[in-house]
Scaffold this motif. Sequence first.
Motif: not given
Length: 214
Positions: A66-94
Motif C-alpha cells: 500500500v503506497g498511500c491513503f487519500y481523503y476528500p479534496g485530494d488529487l489521486i494519481g496525478l502522474e508526471t509520466h504517461a502511466i500510473h505506477r500504482f493502482s487505486a481502489e476505494a476503501i469504502c463507498p467513494s
Amino acid sequence: MTLAYDTESHAAPLAIAEVMERLGVKMNYAKDEEIFAQDEDADLVHLLVSGAVRTTRLLSDGRRQVGCFYYPGDLIGLETHAIHRFSAEAICPSTVMVVRRSALRAFAGDGHLDRAIWEAARRELERTQEHLLVLGRKTACEKVASFLMGLAQREPAERVQMPMSRQDMADYLGLTIETVSRMLTQLQGAAVVEFDGSRKFKVTRWEALEQMAA
C-alpha cells in the motif's frame, strides 16, 4: 453542490477544483472497486469528493504494497509520466470527480495545470517522506503508534474514523495483519487508545502515544 478545496489542507488548488467541477463527471465506486490500474495510461485526473482511497502496487513476489491513503479534496494519481505506477481502489463507498487531462489543460490553461501538478507532486513527496518515517520505526509498536497518531492529527475529533482495514494497515506498514492486530490490542490494553468497534478510536493518552511514535 459547490466543492471547496484549499491548499492549506493539502487539497487540490481551488482553480483546478472549480474547473473539474464544471467539466468533470462524478463516478461512484463501491468498497474495494478499482478506480485505475497499475501501468494504465494516466490520461485522467481524479479528485476525491467523498470516501477514502488507497493506492497499491503488486510486487514481483506477489505481495501487495500500500503506497498511500487519500481523503476528500485530494488529487489521486496525478502522474508526471504517461502511466500510473500504482493502482487505486476505494476503501469504502467513494465518489470521484474525473476529467480528461487534455480537457482540463484546454480549459484551465497550461499554467494552472502545471501548478496543480507541482502541488500534487509536492504533496506526494510529503506522503512518501511520511511513509518512510513510519517504515523507519524500529518496532512494530512504534509503527502502529505512528500510524494512529497521523490519523488523529489529520482528523481533529474526539473519535477518529479509520476507513482502512487491518490488512491495509499491515500492507502499508510492512507488517503482518496478526502483528498489527496484536499491537492495537496492546495499545488499547495500555489505555493509550480506546477503540469503538474496529474502525473508530479515541486517543486517551496523547503523550504516551507520541512517545511510542517518536
